[in-house]
Design an enzyme around this catalytic site. Structure first.
Site, PDB file in Angstrom:
ATOM      1  N   GLU A   1      -9.327  -5.740  10.376  1.00 22.28           N
ATOM      2  CA  GLU A   1      -9.867  -4.761   9.453  1.00 22.28           C
ATOM      3  C   GLU A   1     -11.324  -4.739   9.534  1.00 22.28           C
ATOM      4  OE1 GLU A   1      -9.268  -4.100   4.534  1.00 22.28           O
ATOM      5  OE2 GLU A   1      -8.990  -6.152   5.669  1.00 22.28           O
TER       6      GLU A   1
ATOM      7  N   ASP B   1      -4.283  -1.988  -2.000  1.00 19.45           N
ATOM      8  CA  ASP B   1      -4.610  -2.366  -3.456  1.00 19.45           C
ATOM      9  C   ASP B   1      -4.641  -1.370  -4.363  1.00 19.45           C
ATOM     10  OD1 ASP B   1      -5.455  -5.552  -2.992  1.00 19.45           O
ATOM     11  OD2 ASP B   1      -6.355  -4.658  -1.580  1.00 19.45           O
TER      12      ASP B   1
ATOM     13  N   GLY C   1      -7.756 -12.733   2.849  1.00 15.14           N
ATOM     14  CA  GLY C   1      -9.322 -13.133   2.555  1.00 15.14           C
ATOM     15  C   GLY C   1     -10.403 -12.496   3.540  1.00 15.14           C
TER      16      GLY C   1
END
Length: 363
Positions: free
Chosen positions: A217, A296, A184
């Site tokens: 990140e 992803d 998240g």
């Protein structure tokens, strides 16, 4: 003509999200079957709407999930199918071992507060989601010959879910689940230290559940430090901003911390600015312990080869480095030691390398 793979040998992948690795055809199928409106009518159109070609902000990236997750979440058949098809996808990538991660709560519509994706309340609980994913992964493992394990994600903005996540890790540890993750928006101030997350990770340590954390990140080196010192993470998801703190970086190098690097993802999410040297180049030059991963692939319109092509063609990565990083990925996997040794033996043989006496030391 199909592009020649940058590294046409068995690979290990440690950082890929199940809900970011779904076939557009499957999304359309369940959208139609369940009467859920989607922004496109063909797989190609849907891929282009969900997919990214240029960097977007984190909120714009996260908004992509809003398009398609309502078609999958809350549906038993869909949840099991995406897990099964994920394994098929990885077989095509030349992956022999993969750890796939997801939030059980984000695929549920019962016993989850708030219910995600504006769904009506149903009867699919986070617990049953894990059971269904396990079934799909195990059937895929059998049919496609890829060894698969799973990681359950806590979400930074929902610390109230985290205690259940660690309990599900414990409950299903014999059925694919090997670790806990924290995913998240890491820019949520202080989210690594939210008591719900801290308690869940403490329980993971106590119960022998392996740990990884998305950190560094888009967040600072301090988020990495919190992941290591407070959450006791064994691996770092991304970890690029560790390089801002030389003392921390040198310490993590000495401790042989594993960095789950996602090069193409880091470009499209803006985690890496193309006018700067990519952190993975520093990791390579310093012979750090890291892996290459897709993150992803649905949203990034990629395969694992995309990341290998990028590092080979734009950063000068060699076949020897690809072998080294995959062996380190296997050594840093969350498999038990006997299974880890089997995986390493498979890689050494495929790479034409002698098998060292011990699998403990990373290259």
């Amino acid at each position: 003509m199909a592009q020649t793979p940058a590294f046409n040998k068995p690979k290990v992948e440690l950082h890929v999200h199940l809900d970011g690795a779904i076939k557009p055809e499957t999304i359309l199928y369940y959208g139609r079957k369940r009467g859920i409106a989607l922004p496109a009518d063909t797989p190609e159109e849907l891929q282009n709407i969900i997919g990214m070609d240029k960097p977007l902000s984190l909120p714009e990236f996260l908004a992509k999930f809003d398009y398609y997750m309502p078609a999958i979440a809350g549906c038993r058949e869909a949840v099991k199918r995406i897990a099964y098809e994920f394994v098929e996808m990885k077989a095509k990538d030349g992956v022999v071992y993969v750890e796939v991660r997801y939030s059980p709560h984000l695929l549920a519509n019962s016993k989850v507060e708030p219910i995600p994706w504006n769904q009506a309340e149903g009867d699919l609980t986070p617990d049953e989601v894990v059971s269904l994913v396990n079934q799909g992964l195990q059937e895929g493992e059998r049919d496609f010959g890829v060894k698969v394990r799973s990681i359950l994600c806590c979400m930074r903005h929902q610390p109230s879910w985290s205690s259940e996540v660690v309990e599900l890790c414990k409950k299903y540890r014999e059925q694919t689940v090997v670790a806990i993750d924290l995913a998240g928006d890491e820019t949520i101030e202080g989210s690594s230290l939210f008591p719900g997350h801290v308690k869940a990770y403490a329980e993971a340590v106590k119960s022998g559940v392996h740990r990884t954390v998305h950190a560094g990140e888009v967040g600072s080196a301090n988020v990495v430090k919190e992941a290591v010192d407070t959450l006791k993470t064994e691996r770092l998801g991304h970890g690029y901003h560790t390089l801002e703190d030389a003392t921390l970086y040198n310490r993590l190098r000495q401790e042989n911390m594993h960095f789950e690097v996602c090069p193409w993802s880091s470009y499209l999410t803006g985690a890496w600015k193309p006018d700067t040297e990519h952190p993975v180049v520093r990791f390579k030059n310093d012979q750090v312990n890291y892996s290459l991963n897709t993150d992803d692939p649905l949203i990034f319109k990629s395969t694992l080869d995309t990341d290998y092509q990028m590092t080979k063609n734009e950063m000068g990565f060699t076949e020897e480095e690809f072998k080294r990083l995959n062996i380190n990925a296997a050594k840093s996997s969350f498999l038990p030691e006997d299974e880890k040794k089997e995986l390493l033996d498979l890689l050494y043989k495929a790479y034409g390398m002698p098998s060292p006496a011990s699998a403990e030391q990373c290259l």
